[in-house]
Scaffold this active site. Structure first.
Site: not given
Ligand code: DGL
Length: 277
Positions: A198, A87
């Site tokens: 993301c 993440c």
């Molecule tokens: N998948 C996440 C990222 O790469 C998180 C997105 C989120 O929860 O806002 O930032």
């Protein structure tokens, strides 16, 4: 494991073996798990999606750090010796705290691919699609200063996108409506390379490509993260797990996670389990 798992059971299930722990705010990190499983098909992995608290991008930093710490505590107790923070948002906001608190664990963070994008761009103009929290983070600012000197970087916050993907909006007019304004701004910035900053976004890559056009290069760092994790994992003691397993757990709804697992070659038979956390 039972359909509803608590951490005591998770610990018992995994205590006999080393494993790789992977976590995300929700379903997005499955795009990283997919690449990890391709790189290390014989390694046991436990994935936790904090679906009940997604998206992280709209939460306060202290809250995100606290959730990450709770999840790492349990992954560590379950036998994880390498932990992939799948993440961008959690990495930029929490990795330093996690490393300080668990100095013996190896953490691999995921960061927007500014470096590969800068190396790839011919026009020296790139865009980074991110959550709102990553967009304003110091870490992204530092990444840009370090790797994109002399390059125009358009940072495009996409506040509604990760949440929509969490809800299973993976195509069609609803997704297009969300993506259109972000893509319009990126097109206006006249870049030639776009970072998917993301881990949720690779699951809607096709729709992004449709709106941006096929001449633009999209950068996803999942394969590079898997490579880095693979070499760190292989530096450790050999795993003695005769029957490697992949467990995927959600702190909230299971449906989108199950749906996206179907898009992950080799993991499409894994049943998502519910986790009280
Ligand atoms: N998948 C996440 C990222 O790469 C998180 C997105 C989120 O929860 O806002 O930032």
């Amino acid at each position: 494991m039972n359909e509803r798992t608590d951490f005591a059971e998770l610990d018992a299930a995994a205590s006999s073996t080393d494993c790789i722990g992977v976590f995300d705010s929700g379903v997005g990190g499955l795009s990283v798990l997919r690449a990890l499983h391709q790189r290390l098909p014989d390694a046991s992995m436990i994935y936790i999606g904090d679906v009940a608290h997604a998206p992280y991008g709209e939460r306060a930093t202290h809250e995100i750090v606290a959730r990450c710490a709770l999840i790492v505590e349990h992954l560590a107790a379950a036998g994880a010796r390498v932990i992939v923070i799948a993440c961008n948002t959690a990495t930029v906001l929490a990795i330093e705290t996690l490393r300080a608190r668990w100095p013996t664990l190896v953490f691999v963070g995921v960061e927007p691919g500014v470096k590969p994008a800068a190396a790839r761009s011919r026009s020296r103009r790139i865009a980074v699609m991110t959550t709102a929290a990553t967009a304003t983070s110091d870490r992204l600012r530092h990444l840009i200063a370090r790797y994109a000197e002399g390059i125009h970087v358009h940072v495009q916050p996409c506040p509604a996108l990760a949440g929509a993907i969490e809800c299973g909006v993976l195509g069609g007019p609803a997704l297009r409506e969300i993506l259109q304004p972000y893509c319009d701004e990126i097109l206006a910035a006249k870049v030639d390379t776009v970072v998917l900053g993301c881990t949720h976004y690779p699951f809607v890559e096709e729709a992004i490509r449709d709106l941006l056009g096929s001449e633009l290069t999209l950068i996803d760092t999942a394969t590079a993260i898997a490579e880095r994790t693979g070499s760190l994992w292989e530096q450790g003691p050999p795993a003695f797990d005769a029957a490697p397993s992949v467990h995927v757990l959600s702190t909230g709804a299971l449906d989108t996670m199950q749906l996206l697992l179907a898009r992950c070659a080799g993991l499409d038979q894994v049943e998502v389990e519910s986790l009280a956390c």
